[in-house]
Design a protein around this motif. Structure first.
Motif, PDB file in Angstrom:
ATOM      1  N   ALA A 143       0.828  -1.204   0.000  1.00  0.00           N
ATOM      2  CA  ALA A 143       0.000   0.000   0.000  1.00  0.00           C
ATOM      3  C   ALA A 143       0.864   1.257   0.000  1.00  0.00           C
ATOM      4  O   ALA A 143       0.595   2.215  -0.740  1.00  0.00           O
ATOM      5  CB  ALA A 143      -0.939  -0.006   1.213  1.00  0.00           C
ATOM      6  N   LEU A 144       1.920   1.267   0.807  1.00  0.00           N
ATOM      7  CA  LEU A 144       2.793   2.430   0.885  1.00  0.00           C
ATOM      8  C   LEU A 144       3.541   2.648  -0.420  1.00  0.00           C
ATOM      9  O   LEU A 144       3.809   3.791  -0.808  1.00  0.00           O
ATOM     10  CB  LEU A 144       3.765   2.279   2.050  1.00  0.00           C
ATOM     11  CG  LEU A 144       3.137   2.428   3.440  1.00  0.00           C
ATOM     12  CD1 LEU A 144       4.092   1.958   4.512  1.00  0.00           C
ATOM     13  CD2 LEU A 144       2.715   3.871   3.683  1.00  0.00           C
ATOM     14  N   THR A 145       3.906   1.575  -1.097  1.00  0.00           N
ATOM     15  CA  THR A 145       4.556   1.713  -2.395  1.00  0.00           C
ATOM     16  C   THR A 145       3.620   2.398  -3.385  1.00  0.00           C
ATOM     17  O   THR A 145       4.043   3.186  -4.233  1.00  0.00           O
ATOM     18  CB  THR A 145       4.986   0.336  -2.935  1.00  0.00           C
ATOM     19  OG1 THR A 145       5.967  -0.224  -2.039  1.00  0.00           O
ATOM     20  CG2 THR A 145       5.582   0.446  -4.323  1.00  0.00           C
ATOM     21  N   LEU A 146       2.331   2.132  -3.251  1.00  0.00           N
ATOM     22  CA  LEU A 146       1.344   2.686  -4.182  1.00  0.00           C
ATOM     23  C   LEU A 146       1.010   4.138  -3.876  1.00  0.00           C
ATOM     24  O   LEU A 146       0.913   4.966  -4.784  1.00  0.00           O
ATOM     25  CB  LEU A 146       0.070   1.838  -4.128  1.00  0.00           C
ATOM     26  CG  LEU A 146      -1.004   2.115  -5.181  1.00  0.00           C
ATOM     27  CD1 LEU A 146      -0.479   1.828  -6.576  1.00  0.00           C
ATOM     28  CD2 LEU A 146      -2.236   1.255  -4.901  1.00  0.00           C
ATOM     29  N   ILE A 147       0.853   4.481  -2.592  1.00  0.00           N
ATOM     30  CA  ILE A 147       0.370   5.830  -2.260  1.00  0.00           C
ATOM     31  C   ILE A 147       1.373   6.650  -1.459  1.00  0.00           C
ATOM     32  O   ILE A 147       1.105   7.826  -1.182  1.00  0.00           O
ATOM     33  CB  ILE A 147      -0.955   5.766  -1.468  1.00  0.00           C
ATOM     34  CG1 ILE A 147      -0.737   5.118  -0.096  1.00  0.00           C
ATOM     35  CG2 ILE A 147      -2.024   5.021  -2.253  1.00  0.00           C
ATOM     36  CD1 ILE A 147      -1.931   5.235   0.839  1.00  0.00           C
TER      37      ILE A 147
ATOM     38  N   ASP B  92       3.663   8.798  -1.492  1.00  0.00           N
ATOM     39  CA  ASP B  92       4.302   9.892  -2.204  1.00  0.00           C
ATOM     40  C   ASP B  92       3.564  11.163  -1.811  1.00  0.00           C
ATOM     41  O   ASP B  92       2.324  11.185  -1.748  1.00  0.00           O
ATOM     42  CB  ASP B  92       4.210   9.647  -3.712  1.00  0.00           C
ATOM     43  CG  ASP B  92       4.472  10.896  -4.530  1.00  0.00           C
ATOM     44  OD1 ASP B  92       5.653  11.253  -4.681  1.00  0.00           O
ATOM     45  OD2 ASP B  92       3.499  11.507  -5.018  1.00  0.00           O
ATOM     46  N   ARG B  93       4.301  12.214  -1.515  1.00  0.00           N
ATOM     47  CA  ARG B  93       3.695  13.444  -1.006  1.00  0.00           C
ATOM     48  C   ARG B  93       2.534  13.928  -1.862  1.00  0.00           C
ATOM     49  O   ARG B  93       1.442  14.198  -1.377  1.00  0.00           O
ATOM     50  CB  ARG B  93       4.749  14.542  -0.918  1.00  0.00           C
ATOM     51  CG  ARG B  93       4.185  15.878  -0.485  1.00  0.00           C
ATOM     52  CD  ARG B  93       5.223  16.990  -0.541  1.00  0.00           C
ATOM     53  NE  ARG B  93       4.611  18.221  -0.085  1.00  0.00           N
ATOM     54  CZ  ARG B  93       4.509  18.594   1.187  1.00  0.00           C
ATOM     55  NH1 ARG B  93       4.986  17.798   2.130  1.00  0.00           N
ATOM     56  NH2 ARG B  93       3.926  19.719   1.532  1.00  0.00           N
ATOM     57  N   TRP B  94       2.743  14.006  -3.156  1.00  0.00           N
ATOM     58  CA  TRP B  94       1.740  14.600  -4.034  1.00  0.00           C
ATOM     59  C   TRP B  94       0.563  13.662  -4.246  1.00  0.00           C
ATOM     60  O   TRP B  94      -0.575  14.105  -4.393  1.00  0.00           O
ATOM     61  CB  TRP B  94       2.384  15.015  -5.348  1.00  0.00           C
ATOM     62  CG  TRP B  94       3.503  15.976  -5.141  1.00  0.00           C
ATOM     63  CD1 TRP B  94       4.824  15.759  -5.369  1.00  0.00           C
ATOM     64  CD2 TRP B  94       3.414  17.313  -4.625  1.00  0.00           C
ATOM     65  NE1 TRP B  94       5.558  16.866  -5.029  1.00  0.00           N
ATOM     66  CE2 TRP B  94       4.715  17.835  -4.578  1.00  0.00           C
ATOM     67  CE3 TRP B  94       2.346  18.117  -4.189  1.00  0.00           C
ATOM     68  CZ2 TRP B  94       4.984  19.122  -4.115  1.00  0.00           C
ATOM     69  CZ3 TRP B  94       2.608  19.400  -3.732  1.00  0.00           C
ATOM     70  CH2 TRP B  94       3.922  19.889  -3.706  1.00  0.00           C
ATOM     71  N   THR B  95       0.815  12.376  -4.231  1.00  0.00           N
ATOM     72  CA  THR B  95      -0.284  11.410  -4.299  1.00  0.00           C
ATOM     73  C   THR B  95      -1.164  11.522  -3.062  1.00  0.00           C
ATOM     74  O   THR B  95      -2.397  11.524  -3.151  1.00  0.00           O
ATOM     75  CB  THR B  95       0.273   9.981  -4.422  1.00  0.00           C
ATOM     76  OG1 THR B  95       1.081   9.889  -5.596  1.00  0.00           O
ATOM     77  CG2 THR B  95      -0.843   8.951  -4.506  1.00  0.00           C
ATOM     78  N   LEU B  96      -0.537  11.633  -1.896  1.00  0.00           N
ATOM     79  CA  LEU B  96      -1.297  11.776  -0.656  1.00  0.00           C
ATOM     80  C   LEU B  96      -2.113  13.067  -0.649  1.00  0.00           C
ATOM     81  O   LEU B  96      -3.252  13.089  -0.193  1.00  0.00           O
ATOM     82  CB  LEU B  96      -0.349  11.747   0.548  1.00  0.00           C
ATOM     83  CG  LEU B  96       0.243  10.383   0.896  1.00  0.00           C
ATOM     84  CD1 LEU B  96       1.366  10.545   1.919  1.00  0.00           C
ATOM     85  CD2 LEU B  96      -0.831   9.448   1.443  1.00  0.00           C
ATOM     86  N   LEU B  97      -1.529  14.146  -1.158  1.00  0.00           N
ATOM     87  CA  LEU B  97      -2.255  15.411  -1.192  1.00  0.00           C
ATOM     88  C   LEU B  97      -3.451  15.342  -2.139  1.00  0.00           C
ATOM     89  O   LEU B  97      -4.511  15.903  -1.862  1.00  0.00           O
ATOM     90  CB  LEU B  97      -1.322  16.548  -1.598  1.00  0.00           C
ATOM     91  CG  LEU B  97      -0.322  16.997  -0.528  1.00  0.00           C
ATOM     92  CD1 LEU B  97       0.626  18.043  -1.096  1.00  0.00           C
ATOM     93  CD2 LEU B  97      -1.042  17.535   0.696  1.00  0.00           C
ATOM     94  N   ALA B  98      -3.285  14.651  -3.264  1.00  0.00           N
ATOM     95  CA  ALA B  98      -4.409  14.488  -4.187  1.00  0.00           C
ATOM     96  C   ALA B  98      -5.522  13.673  -3.529  1.00  0.00           C
ATOM     97  O   ALA B  98      -6.714  14.005  -3.655  1.00  0.00           O
ATOM     98  CB  ALA B  98      -3.937  13.826  -5.477  1.00  0.00           C
ATOM     99  N   LEU B  99      -5.171  12.605  -2.821  1.00  0.00           N
ATOM    100  CA  LEU B  99      -6.174  11.811  -2.118  1.00  0.00           C
ATOM    101  C   LEU B  99      -6.829  12.628  -1.002  1.00  0.00           C
ATOM    102  O   LEU B  99      -8.039  12.542  -0.786  1.00  0.00           O
ATOM    103  CB  LEU B  99      -5.526  10.550  -1.534  1.00  0.00           C
ATOM    104  CG  LEU B  99      -5.145   9.465  -2.543  1.00  0.00           C
ATOM    105  CD1 LEU B  99      -4.268   8.405  -1.874  1.00  0.00           C
ATOM    106  CD2 LEU B  99      -6.382   8.824  -3.153  1.00  0.00           C
TER     107      LEU B  99
END
Length: 314
Positions: free
Chosen positions: A19-23, A25-32
């Motif tokens: 799961a951490l490999t998929l999400i 990332d700073r910008w991925t987390l901000l988009a979510l």
């Protein structure tokens, strides 16, 4: 084989690590984060995350390819699409609440951002501001790092090591996009190596060589991320040998408070990222001796918490 050569490296199979490999990332987390706040249009994501448009296009594309978001047309001429969480994306709700919980537990969070509504979610069942607690479904007691054990599951084995990312590391506090109350959580989770180091620490790995063997990180990267987690108060650097001087890295009390997040990511990974053989790991809740099935509840009323019983922040 050196840690820098990732071509044939393998790591311990872990749903949380997947799961951490998929999400992770700073910008991925901000988009979510923006999507959970109800943002769906491109310009809205730009405004709420501070991302450059090209970077946002890339991250939304990755989330769509991973099945976490989908595009839906909202205008025909010209054609324009909104980005919406899928069932797979919405299922990260428990993990999002555990990030919120970690920030709420910080004594300085309210001081940093007393008027920030981003961390104020209302539990509609009781009408109170939500403080989420991860509990065992079997016995109702809280789930903590100290009362939960892990053992190999039916899907235990090895996974390919994550490939190095092309983009630069992005864990600088205050870089933009996250409200102050969430900034340190993004700093911990928004970099692949720091988030994986936290997960590895819950396996009891403390020494540099053991952590390097577990993650396959280059020495300079591992040293940098360990120093970063020490500065963030998640790890303590403790000397265990004087001649020659050697150090180990132990979770602080605040670091152990991240365990419920790891549990929710593990459960999510079990549901969405495991193969037909099943979960790589099995958790047991010591107070009742049952295989752990975690449930998020409201600390005030004890009611079950889900997207349908909460009001997202404005």
């Amino acid at each position: 084989m050196s840690p820098e050569n990732h071509s044939f490296r393998t790591v311990r199979a872990s749903s949380a690590a997947r799961a951490l490999t998929l999400i992770g990332d700073r910008w991925t987390l901000l988009a979510l984060y923006a999507a959970f706040r109800g943002i769906s249009r491109f310009d809205g994501f730009v405004a709420h995350t501070g991302m450059a448009r090209s970077l946002l296009t890339d991250r939304l594309g990755r989330l769509e390819a991973a099945g976490l978001m989908e595009r839906r047309p909202y205008q025909e001429r010209p054609v324009r699409h909104g980005y919406h969480l899928t069932a797979k994306g919405l299922d990260l709700f428990d993990a999002a609440l555990m990030i919120l919980r970690w920030d709420q537990k910080r004594t300085d969070a309210v001081v940093e951002a007393p008027g920030d509504p981003a961390h104020r979610v209302v539990h509609r069942t009781c009408g109170c501001e939500l403080v989420a607690q991860l509990t065992c479904k079997a016995c109702g007691q809280a789930v903590t790092a100290r009362n939960t054990t892990v053992a190999p599951g039916p899907g235990a084995g090895l996974d390919p090591a994550p490939r190095p990312r092309a983009q630069r590391r992005s864990i600088v506090e205050g870089e933009g996009g996250a409200p102050p109350v969430a900034e340190r959580a993004i700093a911990v989770l928004g970099d692949r190596w720091t988030s994986h180091l936290v997960a590895a620490s819950f396996y009891g790995l403390r020494r540099f060589g053991d952590l390097q063997a577990e993650l396959g990180a280059a020495s300079n990267i591992l040293s940098d991320r360990l120093a970063r987690l020490v500065s963030l108060g998640v790890l303590d650097r403790v000397r265990y040998q004087e001649r020659p001087e050697r150090w180990e890295y132990r979770l602080t009390d605040e670091g152990r408070e991240l365990f419920p997040l790891i549990v929710t990511l593990m459960a999510w990974g079990d549901r969405w990222l495991s193969g037909p053989e099943g979960a790589p790991e099995v958790l047991t809740h010591a107070p009742c001796g049952q295989r752990l099935e975690a449930v998020v509840r409201c600390e005030v009323c004890g009611g079950v918490v889900g997207p349908e019983t909460t009001t997202p922040p404005p």
